[in-house]
Each structure stands twice: as structure tokens, then as C-alpha cells.
Design a protein around this motif. Structure first.
Motif, PDB file in Angstrom:
ATOM      1  N   THR A 163       2.032   3.116   5.016  1.00 24.09           N
ATOM      2  CA  THR A 163       2.096   3.308   3.578  1.00 24.09           C
ATOM      3  C   THR A 163       2.984   2.245   2.959  1.00 24.09           C
ATOM      4  O   THR A 163       4.069   1.967   3.472  1.00 24.09           O
ATOM      5  CB  THR A 163       2.648   4.708   3.239  1.00 24.09           C
ATOM      6  OG1 THR A 163       1.854   5.688   3.897  1.00 24.09           O
ATOM      7  CG2 THR A 163       2.637   4.964   1.747  1.00 24.09           C
ATOM      8  N   SER A 177      -1.869  -9.171  -4.139  1.00 26.66           N
ATOM      9  CA  SER A 177      -2.233  -8.105  -5.070  1.00 26.66           C
ATOM     10  C   SER A 177      -0.988  -7.485  -5.708  1.00 26.66           C
ATOM     11  O   SER A 177      -0.967  -7.195  -6.912  1.00 26.66           O
ATOM     12  CB  SER A 177      -3.040  -7.031  -4.338  1.00 26.66           C
ATOM     13  OG  SER A 177      -3.308  -5.944  -5.183  1.00 26.66           O
ATOM     14  N   THR A 178       0.051  -7.309  -4.911  1.00 28.57           N
ATOM     15  CA  THR A 178       1.313  -6.771  -5.428  1.00 28.57           C
ATOM     16  C   THR A 178       1.889  -7.699  -6.493  1.00 28.57           C
ATOM     17  O   THR A 178       2.347  -7.245  -7.547  1.00 28.57           O
ATOM     18  CB  THR A 178       2.330  -6.576  -4.285  1.00 28.57           C
ATOM     19  OG1 THR A 178       1.775  -5.649  -3.339  1.00 28.57           O
ATOM     20  CG2 THR A 178       3.657  -6.054  -4.792  1.00 28.57           C
ATOM     21  N   SER A 220       2.508   1.512  -7.506  1.00 31.58           N
ATOM     22  CA  SER A 220       1.298   1.496  -6.684  1.00 31.58           C
ATOM     23  C   SER A 220       1.609   2.043  -5.298  1.00 31.58           C
ATOM     24  O   SER A 220       2.746   2.028  -4.848  1.00 31.58           O
ATOM     25  CB  SER A 220       0.700   0.088  -6.580  1.00 31.58           C
ATOM     26  OG  SER A 220       1.507  -0.749  -5.790  1.00 31.58           O
ATOM     27  N   ARG A 221       0.539   2.522  -4.662  1.00 31.16           N
ATOM     28  CA  ARG A 221       0.614   3.069  -3.304  1.00 31.16           C
ATOM     29  C   ARG A 221      -0.629   2.593  -2.568  1.00 31.16           C
ATOM     30  O   ARG A 221      -1.732   2.685  -3.106  1.00 31.16           O
ATOM     31  CB  ARG A 221       0.653   4.598  -3.374  1.00 31.16           C
ATOM     32  CG  ARG A 221       0.593   5.278  -2.036  1.00 31.16           C
ATOM     33  CD  ARG A 221       0.464   6.808  -2.205  1.00 31.16           C
ATOM     34  NE  ARG A 221       1.119   7.461  -1.134  1.00 31.16           N
ATOM     35  CZ  ARG A 221       2.374   7.909  -1.145  1.00 31.16           C
ATOM     36  NH1 ARG A 221       3.109   7.774  -2.214  1.00 31.16           N
ATOM     37  NH2 ARG A 221       2.896   8.491  -0.098  1.00 31.16           N
ATOM     38  N   SER A 222      -0.438   2.069  -1.365  1.00 30.03           N
ATOM     39  CA  SER A 222      -1.583   1.634  -0.574  1.00 30.03           C
ATOM     40  C   SER A 222      -1.263   1.792   0.910  1.00 30.03           C
ATOM     41  O   SER A 222      -0.137   2.114   1.276  1.00 30.03           O
ATOM     42  CB  SER A 222      -1.953   0.181  -0.903  1.00 30.03           C
ATOM     43  OG  SER A 222      -0.948  -0.688  -0.444  1.00 30.03           O
ATOM     44  N   ASP A 223      -2.261   1.531   1.731  1.00 29.62           N
ATOM     45  CA  ASP A 223      -2.031   1.618   3.174  1.00 29.62           C
ATOM     46  C   ASP A 223      -1.988   0.236   3.815  1.00 29.62           C
ATOM     47  O   ASP A 223      -1.969   0.108   5.040  1.00 29.62           O
ATOM     48  CB  ASP A 223      -3.071   2.512   3.852  1.00 29.62           C
ATOM     49  CG  ASP A 223      -4.494   2.044   3.616  1.00 29.62           C
ATOM     50  OD1 ASP A 223      -4.685   1.005   2.961  1.00 29.62           O
ATOM     51  OD2 ASP A 223      -5.421   2.724   4.084  1.00 29.62           O
ATOM     52  N   ASP A 224      -1.965  -0.816   2.978  1.00 29.58           N
ATOM     53  CA  ASP A 224      -1.913  -2.182   3.483  1.00 29.58           C
ATOM     54  C   ASP A 224      -0.989  -3.012   2.606  1.00 29.58           C
ATOM     55  O   ASP A 224      -1.013  -2.881   1.378  1.00 29.58           O
ATOM     56  CB  ASP A 224      -3.317  -2.791   3.483  1.00 29.58           C
ATOM     57  CG  ASP A 224      -3.348  -4.192   4.058  1.00 29.58           C
ATOM     58  OD1 ASP A 224      -2.654  -4.437   5.065  1.00 29.58           O
ATOM     59  OD2 ASP A 224      -4.061  -5.040   3.504  1.00 29.58           O
TER      60      ASP A 224
END
Length: 108
Positions: free
Chosen positions: A70, A91-92, A82-86
Motif C-alpha cells: 500500500t 503519477s504521484t 491518494s491510495r494505491s498498491d504500487d
């Protein structure tokens, strides 16, 4: 701004390499990052961390502990952006560069 990464195994190694590779962009955007992997904590923050800081991060932002990797972006206002798994730093950076506070910083 904070980037918090909770990762294990190869993903943790990849995240650390990625964070080091993008050091200039991270510094330009005033980002402190924290990589939690197993029992370890890695960071670019050069200040003193309080005892129990790692556990506090886990309890505050990763509770319950996620089953998969995470990545969280926390804004200067303290809210989750934002929250992602990668960990995709390009993108950040785009997300950050579209924030009003960052736009103001770039104008100055």
C-alpha cells in the motif's frame, strides 16, 4: 507532503530503489517518504524520529495492516490525497503538481 509505503519482499526493494532514483523530484516537491518493510523503517527524513514512530504510522495509516502493498500520499494539510498498491512516482508527482498549494509554490 508524505509518501507512506508499506511493502514486503521484492516490492519493498523496488520501492526503495524508486524513491532513491526520483530523489530530485521528491526534494523539489518537499516530500518526506517513509518505507515500512517487515520490522524496518527507511526514510529520507533527516530529523530525529520519536520512539514508536513506526508503530504509530502503522496504527494511524495502515490499520488493519493491509494484505497487499500500500502506498499513501498525504498532503501538507494532513489529508489522504491518494491510495494505491504500487509506487508510481511519476503519477504521484502529477497529482501533487495539480494541487493548489503546489501550484502556488511553483509560481513563487
Amino acid at each position: 507532503r508524505l509518501v507512506l509505503v508499506n511493502a514486503t519482499g521484492p516490492a519493498a526493494n523496488h520501492a526503495q530503489s524508486n524513491l532513491e532514483e526520483y530523489a530530485n523530484g521528491i526534494e523539489e516537491r518537499d516530500i518526506a517518504w517513509f518505507l515500512i518493510t517487515g520490522d524496518a523503517l527507511f526514510t529520507n527524513y533527516d530529523g530525529v524520529l520519536a520512539d514508536g514512530f513506526r508503530e504509530n504510522l502503522l496504527n494511524t495509516w495502515f490499520n488493519p495492516i493491509p494484505e497487499k502493498n500500500t502506498v499513501l500520499l498525504i498532503g501538507k494539510d494532513g489529508s489522504l490525497k491518494s491510495r494505491s498498491d504500487d509506487l508510481d512516482l511519476e503519477s504521484t508527482f502529477q497529482t501533487i503538481d495539480n494541487m493548489p498549494m503546489r501550484r502556488q509554490e511553483m509560481r513563487q
